[in-house]
Design a protein around this motif. Structure first.
Motif, short mmCIF file in Angstrom:
data_model
loop_
_atom_site.label_atom_id
_atom_site.label_comp_id
_atom_site.label_asym_id
_atom_site.label_seq_id
_atom_site.Cartn_x
_atom_site.Cartn_y
_atom_site.Cartn_z
N SER A 263 -40.99 -96.07 -153.37
CA SER A 263 -41.58 -95.61 -152.11
C SER A 263 -41.56 -96.75 -151.10
O SER A 263 -41.23 -97.89 -151.45
N GLY A 264 -41.92 -96.41 -149.86
CA GLY A 264 -41.90 -97.45 -148.84
C GLY A 264 -42.77 -97.10 -147.64
O GLY A 264 -43.12 -95.94 -147.41
N ILE A 265 -43.12 -98.14 -146.90
CA ILE A 265 -43.86 -98.00 -145.64
C ILE A 265 -43.13 -98.80 -144.57
O ILE A 265 -42.76 -99.95 -144.79
N LEU A 266 -42.90 -98.17 -143.44
CA LEU A 266 -42.37 -98.84 -142.25
C LEU A 266 -43.50 -99.05 -141.28
O LEU A 266 -44.27 -98.12 -140.98
N LEU A 267 -43.65 -100.27 -140.78
CA LEU A 267 -44.68 -100.62 -139.81
C LEU A 267 -44.02 -100.84 -138.45
O LEU A 267 -43.18 -101.72 -138.29
N ASP A 268 -44.42 -100.06 -137.46
CA ASP A 268 -43.81 -100.16 -136.14
C ASP A 268 -44.86 -99.81 -135.09
O ASP A 268 -45.54 -98.79 -135.19
N MET A 269 -45.03 -100.68 -134.09
CA MET A 269 -46.00 -100.46 -133.02
C MET A 269 -47.41 -100.24 -133.60
O MET A 269 -48.04 -99.21 -133.38
N VAL A 270 -47.89 -101.24 -134.32
CA VAL A 270 -49.19 -101.12 -134.99
C VAL A 270 -50.22 -102.12 -134.44
O VAL A 270 -51.28 -102.30 -135.04
N GLY A 271 -49.93 -102.76 -133.31
CA GLY A 271 -50.83 -103.76 -132.78
C GLY A 271 -51.65 -103.31 -131.58
O GLY A 271 -52.48 -104.08 -131.09
N ASP A 272 -51.43 -102.10 -131.10
CA ASP A 272 -52.09 -101.60 -129.90
C ASP A 272 -53.60 -101.81 -129.97
O ASP A 272 -54.24 -101.42 -130.95
N ALA A 273 -54.18 -102.37 -128.92
CA ALA A 273 -55.63 -102.57 -128.89
C ALA A 273 -56.38 -101.24 -128.95
O ALA A 273 -57.51 -101.18 -129.44
N ASP A 274 -55.76 -100.19 -128.47
CA ASP A 274 -56.34 -98.84 -128.55
C ASP A 274 -55.62 -98.08 -129.66
O ASP A 274 -54.95 -97.09 -129.44
N LEU A 275 -55.76 -98.58 -130.89
CA LEU A 275 -54.97 -98.08 -132.02
C LEU A 275 -55.40 -96.68 -132.42
O LEU A 275 -56.59 -96.43 -132.69
N GLN A 276 -54.45 -95.76 -132.48
CA GLN A 276 -54.69 -94.41 -132.98
C GLN A 276 -53.42 -93.94 -133.67
O GLN A 276 -52.43 -93.62 -133.01
N ILE A 277 -53.45 -93.91 -134.99
CA ILE A 277 -52.25 -93.63 -135.78
C ILE A 277 -52.34 -92.22 -136.35
O ILE A 277 -53.24 -91.90 -137.13
N TYR A 278 -51.40 -91.39 -135.93
CA TYR A 278 -51.31 -90.02 -136.43
C TYR A 278 -50.19 -89.93 -137.47
O TYR A 278 -49.32 -90.79 -137.52
N GLN A 279 -50.22 -88.89 -138.26
CA GLN A 279 -49.18 -88.71 -139.27
C GLN A 279 -47.89 -88.29 -138.58
O GLN A 279 -47.86 -87.31 -137.84
N GLU A 280 -46.85 -89.06 -138.85
CA GLU A 280 -45.56 -88.82 -138.21
C GLU A 280 -44.84 -87.67 -138.92
O GLU A 280 -44.84 -87.58 -140.15
N ILE A 281 -44.19 -86.79 -138.16
CA ILE A 281 -43.68 -85.53 -138.70
C ILE A 281 -42.58 -85.74 -139.73
O ILE A 281 -42.58 -85.11 -140.80
N ASN A 282 -41.63 -86.64 -139.47
CA ASN A 282 -40.56 -86.87 -140.46
C ASN A 282 -41.11 -87.50 -141.73
O ASN A 282 -40.57 -87.26 -142.83
N SER A 283 -42.17 -88.29 -141.62
CA SER A 283 -42.80 -88.86 -142.81
C SER A 283 -43.42 -87.76 -143.67
O SER A 283 -43.32 -87.78 -144.90
N ARG A 284 -44.07 -86.83 -143.02
CA ARG A 284 -44.64 -85.69 -143.75
C ARG A 284 -43.55 -84.89 -144.47
O ARG A 284 -43.75 -84.41 -145.58
N LYS A 285 -42.41 -84.78 -143.82
CA LYS A 285 -41.30 -84.00 -144.39
C LYS A 285 -40.69 -84.70 -145.59
O LYS A 285 -40.45 -84.09 -146.64
N HIS A 286 -40.39 -86.00 -145.47
CA HIS A 286 -39.64 -86.72 -146.49
C HIS A 286 -40.52 -87.36 -147.57
O HIS A 286 -40.06 -87.53 -148.71
N ALA A 287 -41.72 -87.76 -147.22
CA ALA A 287 -42.56 -88.51 -148.17
C ALA A 287 -44.01 -88.08 -148.07
O ALA A 287 -44.91 -88.89 -147.82
N PRO A 288 -44.29 -86.78 -148.29
CA PRO A 288 -45.67 -86.27 -148.11
C PRO A 288 -46.67 -86.94 -149.05
O PRO A 288 -47.83 -87.15 -148.67
N GLN A 289 -46.24 -87.29 -150.26
CA GLN A 289 -47.18 -87.91 -151.20
C GLN A 289 -47.61 -89.30 -150.72
O GLN A 289 -48.78 -89.66 -150.83
N VAL A 290 -46.67 -90.05 -150.16
CA VAL A 290 -47.01 -91.38 -149.64
C VAL A 290 -47.95 -91.24 -148.45
O VAL A 290 -48.92 -92.01 -148.31
#
Length: 377
Positions: A263-290
């Protein structure tokens, strides 16, 4: 990266209601005092701390007691410093590395800035016991008039516990886009792009994770992979994205290593001072368990910036890993930069600078990633 937005997904009424509850009559009171900048900062601080789950009655009282802009800034700095001491991943270290990389200027593939960056990172990861590997290849230079026809690309791989055959990937791209071609000021679109959030933030979190890797127990080894050429793009309609991750995925398939990535995690644009991370659609499709594992980890830790709803469909470095290498990989990304409440964006603009990023955001993402790694069996 390429993004499709999901519009109409959120209830802005709820956001406005939250603002009215936590701020109360702050606006009218401050207008009487004639200190609009202090009022604005108070509102921002209250919303940020509420979003992070850090706003207590005592803290709120301290915020209202601060009688000047400078006093409130000092209070915020102290609150963040005390809070960061409670998080195992060092947010200050992450922020220091982000600022160090941004100070190099542009880190475009094949540029002197990229070479300097790779030297800094190689030395840093080696100092923490990482085993350094490089993966080099040539890519077509997208500038037809350039004096060279190809650009040398280098994926930087940092292995932890290389003897373990079952492994996971923690990835980030470390190149920057050639120009801030999305800047609202057209005169700046050929200027300098330093990529604080889009480029340096994911790398900074990897730097924060490095001191913990040698102590990581369990059965899984970890490879940090810093991809080159995520966006050596001068024309989005013409030039290919994801050069480094595509090469990595193809090599993994063509020359199967003795280990396997589960398995894997890609980190991209994770430093925003107003951080709000939603579940990305392709991630849900390809790696729902992760996705489920990581968001469950965030809930357990009380890191509230991870939202369980989907918001954007992002084409990013995780796609070649999923579609070519068949490594279930998710994209942890906050594309609403600076905020889903605002129309403007800092993405690919001259505004993507270090002052728009936060050590708390970097620490939270690093903490969730580290605890997810610890949970693997």
């Amino acid at each position: 990266m390429i993004v499709n937005r999901m519009r109409g997904h959120f209830r802005w009424t709820a956001v406005l209601l939250l603002l009215s509850v936590v701020v109360g009559c702050l606006g009218s009171a401050e207008s009487i005092q004639g200190d609009n900048s202090l009022s604005t900062l108070r509102q921002q601080v209250i919303l940020t701390l509420t979003r992070q789950g850090r706003l207590t009655a005592e803290v709120r009282q301290q915020i209202f007691k601060a009688d000047s802009y400078q006093a409130l800034q000092t209070l915020i700095s102290g609150l963040d410093t005390d809070y960061l001491k409670q998080i195992p991943v060092d947010g200050k270290l992450c922020m220091d590395k982000l600022e160090e990389l941004v100070a190099l200027g542009g880190r475009v593939s094949g540029s002197p800035g990229m070479e300097k960056q790779r030297t800094i990172l190689t030395k840093y990861f080696q100092s923490h016991g990482g085993r350094i590997l490089t993966q080099t290849f040539q890519a077509r230079n997208p500038i037809a008039s350039a004096p060279v026809e190809t650009v040398k690309m280098t994926n930087l791989i940092v292995q932890w516990h290389p003897e373990r055959k079952k492994r996971v990937l923690i990835c980030a791209h470390y190149d920057t886009r050639p120009f801030p071609d999305n800047d609202p000021d057209r005169s700046k679109r050929k200027g300098l792009f330093v990529g604080a959030n889009d480029g340096a933030s994911g790398v900074a979190v990897l730097c924060g994770l490095a001191p913990h890797m040698k102590k990581l127990s369990g059965t899984h080894g970890v490879d940090f992979v810093l991809f080159d050429g995520e966006e050596l793009v001068y024309d989005s309609q013409r030039d290919p994205f994801f050069l480094g991750s595509t090469h990595f995925a193809r090599e993994y398939v063509a020359q199967a290593p003795p280990h396997r990535y589960v398995s894997g995690i890609l980190l991209d644009m994770v430093g925003d001072a107003d951080l709000q991370i939603y579940q990305e659609i392709n991630s849900r499709k390809h790696a729902p368990q992760v996705v489920q594992q990581v968001w469950a980890t965030a809930r357990r830790l009380g890191v509230q910036e991870f939202h369980s709803q989907a918001r954007h469909e992002v084409r990013d470095d995780h796609l070649p890993l999923n579609e070519i290498a068949r490594i279930p990989t998710i994209d942890i990304i906050d594309f609403d930069y600076p905020s889903p409440r605002r129309r403007e964006t800092y993405w690919h603009t001259t505004q993507d600078t270090a002052d728009k990023c936060s050590p708390v955001s970097l620490a939270h993402v690093g903490w969730v990633t580290l605890e997810w790694l610890k949970s693997l069996r």
